[in-house]
Design a protein around this motif. Structure first.
Motif, PDB file in Angstrom:
ATOM      1  N   ILE A   8      17.993  19.540  91.496  1.00 50.22           N
ATOM      2  CA  ILE A   8      16.999  18.630  90.937  1.00 50.22           C
ATOM      3  C   ILE A   8      16.995  18.743  89.413  1.00 50.22           C
ATOM      4  CG2 ILE A   8      14.548  18.011  90.910  1.00 50.22           C
ATOM      5  CD1 ILE A   8      14.359  19.557  93.637  1.00 50.22           C
ATOM      6  N   PRO A   9      17.456  17.717  88.699  1.00 51.10           N
ATOM      7  CA  PRO A   9      17.420  17.773  87.233  1.00 51.10           C
ATOM      8  C   PRO A   9      15.989  17.666  86.714  1.00 51.10           C
ATOM      9  CG  PRO A   9      18.168  15.615  87.963  1.00 51.10           C
ATOM     10  CD  PRO A   9      18.040  16.456  89.195  1.00 51.10           C
ATOM     11  N   TYR A  10      15.728  18.355  85.626  1.00 47.89           N
ATOM     12  CA  TYR A  10      14.377  18.355  85.053  1.00 47.89           C
ATOM     13  C   TYR A  10      14.500  18.528  83.548  1.00 47.89           C
ATOM     14  CZ  TYR A  10       9.328  19.267  84.913  1.00 47.89           C
ATOM     15  OH  TYR A  10       7.973  19.183  84.685  1.00 47.89           O
ATOM     16  N   VAL A  11      13.682  17.792  82.798  1.00 45.97           N
ATOM     17  CA  VAL A  11      13.700  17.887  81.341  1.00 45.97           C
ATOM     18  C   VAL A  11      12.386  18.508  80.880  1.00 45.97           C
ATOM     19  CG1 VAL A  11      13.876  16.651  79.162  1.00 45.97           C
ATOM     20  CG2 VAL A  11      15.217  15.883  81.133  1.00 45.97           C
ATOM     21  N   LEU A  12      12.499  19.694  80.279  1.00 47.61           N
ATOM     22  CA  LEU A  12      11.346  20.401  79.747  1.00 47.61           C
ATOM     23  C   LEU A  12      11.036  19.879  78.349  1.00 47.61           C
ATOM     24  CD1 LEU A  12      12.598  23.861  80.927  1.00 47.61           C
ATOM     25  CD2 LEU A  12      10.430  22.853  81.683  1.00 47.61           C
ATOM     26  N   LYS A  13       9.774  19.619  78.070  1.00 48.91           N
ATOM     27  CA  LYS A  13       9.362  19.049  76.790  1.00 48.91           C
ATOM     28  C   LYS A  13       8.666  20.112  75.932  1.00 48.91           C
ATOM     29  CE  LYS A  13      10.454  14.776  78.096  1.00 48.91           C
ATOM     30  NZ  LYS A  13      11.524  13.980  77.441  1.00 48.91           N
ATOM     31  N   PHE A  14       9.227  20.390  74.761  1.00 50.67           N
ATOM     32  CA  PHE A  14       8.596  21.334  73.847  1.00 50.67           C
ATOM     33  C   PHE A  14       7.264  20.775  73.343  1.00 50.67           C
ATOM     34  CE2 PHE A  14      12.837  23.083  73.647  1.00 50.67           C
ATOM     35  CZ  PHE A  14      12.646  24.436  73.378  1.00 50.67           C
ATOM     36  N   THR A  15       6.351  21.659  73.046  1.00 47.49           N
ATOM     37  CA  THR A  15       5.085  21.240  72.457  1.00 47.49           C
ATOM     38  C   THR A  15       5.202  21.094  70.944  1.00 47.49           C
ATOM     39  OG1 THR A  15       4.354  23.548  72.264  1.00 47.49           O
ATOM     40  CG2 THR A  15       3.734  22.369  74.270  1.00 47.49           C
ATOM     41  N   PHE A  16       6.383  21.421  70.394  1.00 43.91           N
ATOM     42  CA  PHE A  16       6.645  21.325  68.960  1.00 43.91           C
ATOM     43  C   PHE A  16       8.149  21.197  68.788  1.00 43.91           C
ATOM     44  CE2 PHE A  16       6.955  25.633  70.321  1.00 43.91           C
ATOM     45  CZ  PHE A  16       8.029  26.173  69.631  1.00 43.91           C
ATOM     46  N   THR A  17       8.604  20.991  67.564  1.00 39.77           N
ATOM     47  CA  THR A  17      10.037  20.970  67.290  1.00 39.77           C
ATOM     48  C   THR A  17      10.497  22.405  67.068  1.00 39.77           C
ATOM     49  OG1 THR A  17       9.920  18.774  66.292  1.00 39.77           O
ATOM     50  CG2 THR A  17      11.850  20.115  65.775  1.00 39.77           C
ATOM     51  N   ALA A  18      11.336  22.905  67.972  1.00 38.25           N
ATOM     52  CA  ALA A  18      11.775  24.302  67.940  1.00 38.25           C
ATOM     53  C   ALA A  18      13.041  24.407  67.096  1.00 38.25           C
ATOM     54  CB  ALA A  18      12.031  24.806  69.357  1.00 38.25           C
ATOM     55  N   GLU A  27      13.401  19.035  73.439  1.00 35.26           N
ATOM     56  CA  GLU A  27      13.421  19.098  74.886  1.00 35.26           C
ATOM     57  C   GLU A  27      14.590  19.957  75.347  1.00 35.26           C
ATOM     58  OE1 GLU A  27      13.632  14.908  75.817  1.00 35.26           O
ATOM     59  OE2 GLU A  27      15.820  14.992  75.993  1.00 35.26           O
ATOM     60  N   LYS A  28      14.533  20.363  76.590  1.00 35.15           N
ATOM     61  CA  LYS A  28      15.556  21.246  77.153  1.00 35.15           C
ATOM     62  C   LYS A  28      15.878  20.784  78.572  1.00 35.15           C
ATOM     63  CE  LYS A  28      17.757  25.246  78.186  1.00 35.15           C
ATOM     64  NZ  LYS A  28      17.881  25.135  79.654  1.00 35.15           N
ATOM     65  N   GLU A  29      17.139  20.449  78.808  1.00 37.17           N
ATOM     66  CA  GLU A  29      17.580  20.087  80.152  1.00 37.17           C
ATOM     67  C   GLU A  29      17.681  21.342  81.020  1.00 37.17           C
ATOM     68  OE1 GLU A  29      20.839  16.737  80.236  1.00 37.17           O
ATOM     69  OE2 GLU A  29      21.284  18.137  78.612  1.00 37.17           O
ATOM     70  N   THR A  30      17.280  21.203  82.268  1.00 35.06           N
ATOM     71  CA  THR A  30      17.512  22.286  83.218  1.00 35.06           C
ATOM     72  C   THR A  30      17.665  21.688  84.600  1.00 35.06           C
ATOM     73  OG1 THR A  30      16.788  24.522  83.769  1.00 35.06           O
ATOM     74  CG2 THR A  30      15.099  22.799  83.855  1.00 35.06           C
ATOM     75  N   TRP A  31      18.137  22.494  85.532  1.00 37.33           N
ATOM     76  CA  TRP A  31      18.354  22.027  86.889  1.00 37.33           C
ATOM     77  C   TRP A  31      17.733  23.024  87.858  1.00 37.33           C
ATOM     78  CZ3 TRP A  31      21.456  20.992  82.872  1.00 37.33           C
ATOM     79  CH2 TRP A  31      21.922  19.672  82.718  1.00 37.33           C
ATOM     80  N   LEU A  32      16.804  22.538  88.684  1.00 41.18           N
ATOM     81  CA  LEU A  32      16.175  23.365  89.701  1.00 41.18           C
ATOM     82  C   LEU A  32      17.027  23.344  90.962  1.00 41.18           C
ATOM     83  CD1 LEU A  32      12.493  22.140  89.290  1.00 41.18           C
ATOM     84  CD2 LEU A  32      13.713  23.901  87.995  1.00 41.18           C
ATOM     85  N   ILE A  33      17.034  24.453  91.666  1.00 39.35           N
ATOM     86  CA  ILE A  33      17.827  24.576  92.883  1.00 39.35           C
ATOM     87  C   ILE A  33      16.886  24.943  94.022  1.00 39.35           C
ATOM     88  CG2 ILE A  33      19.726  25.777  94.021  1.00 39.35           C
ATOM     89  CD1 ILE A  33      20.570  26.512  90.997  1.00 39.35           C
ATOM     90  N   LYS A  34      16.843  24.105  95.022  1.00 39.67           N
ATOM     91  CA  LYS A  34      15.985  24.319  96.180  1.00 39.67           C
ATOM     92  C   LYS A  34      16.842  24.749  97.367  1.00 39.67           C
ATOM     93  CE  LYS A  34      12.782  21.730  99.180  1.00 39.67           C
ATOM     94  NZ  LYS A  34      12.168  20.397  99.411  1.00 39.67           N
ATOM     95  N   GLY A  50      20.074  26.721  83.941  1.00 36.83           N
ATOM     96  CA  GLY A  50      19.661  26.060  82.703  1.00 36.83           C
ATOM     97  C   GLY A  50      20.549  26.392  81.529  1.00 36.83           C
ATOM     98  N   PRO A  51      21.771  25.870  81.494  1.00 35.57           N
ATOM     99  CA  PRO A  51      22.640  26.130  80.340  1.00 35.57           C
ATOM    100  C   PRO A  51      22.080  25.474  79.087  1.00 35.57           C
ATOM    101  CG  PRO A  51      23.570  24.371  81.665  1.00 35.57           C
ATOM    102  CD  PRO A  51      22.378  24.897  82.421  1.00 35.57           C
TER     103      PRO A  51
END
Length: 358
Positions: A8-18, A27-34, A50-51
């Motif tokens: 399951i692809p998921y895009v994490l959203k920063f609360t600020f510019t890191a 933002e940071k792309e990651t992939w959940l595995i069920k 999450g590479p």
């Protein structure tokens, strides 16, 4: 046992510019595995791959298709029913140059083994009986933004502060560190810095000397990786204790790990499971480091709380820990609610709190 998997692809959203010396993230792309057994629909386990684009050796535009392909293969295999064999199984079926996928497989299988309750390891931390010391991370930005972060971390009770440097001019960064040291001695606040390879042979020694005057605990990766001779000299000169981070990327075999540590002889190494090949690989690094009296600590690689939870529980398998880099769960506006909490510079697993249903 045999399991089914969903990616399951998921895009994490920063609360600020890191900001880092490699660029800024919003933002940071990651992939959940069920993982689940269709005959036991109530038992579901989760992992995360999450590479990090621009850093991880396994990140690519077609990462998701590769990830899906690997887990399709694993679906047809008999999966071991104990921790040791699961870690060995993951190292056999996922090539070493796909470290974040290997970590994702390790953790989702270990979670399923424990009943799918986000309990990867059954230790006092996972039981809510132990806290993990962590550092407060200061991201790069303009002077006002960095000063605001510093004040917030000190107010929150952190006694170890790690500041990313190398993006704005060094004089400004030095003054920010100096302002902390004017108010807090090295006995009160430990200061770490992370250069992400921002310095070069022409300025690294002067930078290390300047930082040493502030009683900095250590500097992560002062120069770009792949300069083994220079890095070894810097570690030998001991102008400032050096921690290897990016230097560990792509070093997979025991022989290569031994060779790197014996050549460079760093004071510390930084371990990111998603970057260096997962739990089994980190265990190898820790064993080799401790044999050489090299210090280490664990750092998350901007995973969601799913990956962070697995890293924290794994870290808690060890005693006498230095402050770890595991305070990233609060970075995102859309992270998954979890029992992970930060209290006065420590990571806590608040057992009564429920995980968000994903």
């Amino acid at each position: 046992m045999r399991l089914k998997f969903e990616v399951i692809p998921y895009v994490l959203k920063f609360t600020f510019t890191a900001g880092t010396s490699r660029g800024s993230f919003t933002e940071k792309e990651t992939w959940l595995i069920k993982a689940y057994d269709p005959s036991k629909p109530d038992q579901v386990a989760w992992g995360e791959a999450g590479p990090l684009k621009g850093l991880s050796e396994d990140y690519s535009p077609d990462f998701q298709s590769k990830l899906t392909s690997f887990f399709s293969q694993v679906e047809g295999m008999e999966i071991p029913d104990n921790q040791v064999d699961i870690l060995e199984f993951a190292s056999e079926v996922i090539p070493a140059d796909f470290p974040s996928i290997r970590f994702g497989l390790e953790t989702v299988l270990l979670d399923y083994l424990k009943g799918g309750q986000f309990k990867i390891f059954d230790n006092p931390f996972a039981q809510g009986k132990r806290r993990l010391p962590i550092n407060g991370l200061i991201w790069m930005g303009d002077e006002a933004f960095m000063q605001e972060q510093i004040e917030a971390k000190l107010k929150a009770g952190f006694n170890t502060i790690k500041m990313k440097i190398g993006a704005i001019d060094f004089d400004t960064e030095f003054k920010l560190l100096e302002s902390i040291r004017k108010h807090y001695s090295a006995n009160e606040i430990t200061l770490r810095v992370d250069a992400n390879g921002a310095f070069d042979e022409s300025n690294v020694r002067s930078r290390l000397t300047d930082l040493a005057s502030l009683e900095i605990h250590s500097i992560e990766q002062p120069i770009m990786p792949g300069q083994g001779d220079l890095m070894a000299k810097l570690c030998e000169e001991e102008l400032l204790p050096i921690a290897l981070d990016e230097e560990l990327i792509g070093i997979h075999s025991l022989q290569k790990k031994n060779e790197l540590l014996d050549k460079i002889k760093p004071q510390y190494i930084i371990l990111k499971p998603s970057l260096v090949g997962g739990i089994k690989s980190c265990r190898e690094w820790i064993t080799l480091a401790e044999e050489r009296n090299i210090g280490w600590w664990m750092t998350s690689m901007l995973e969601s709380n799913i990956g962070l939870n697995a890293i924290a529980q794994f870290t808690a398998e060890y005693e006498n820990l230095l402050p770890q880099g595991l305070g990233t769960g609060q970075l995102y506006s859309n992270n998954f609610d979890s029992p992970l909490e930060i209290r006065k510079g420590e990571l806590v697993y608040n057992v009564p709190k429920e995980w968000e249903i994903i």
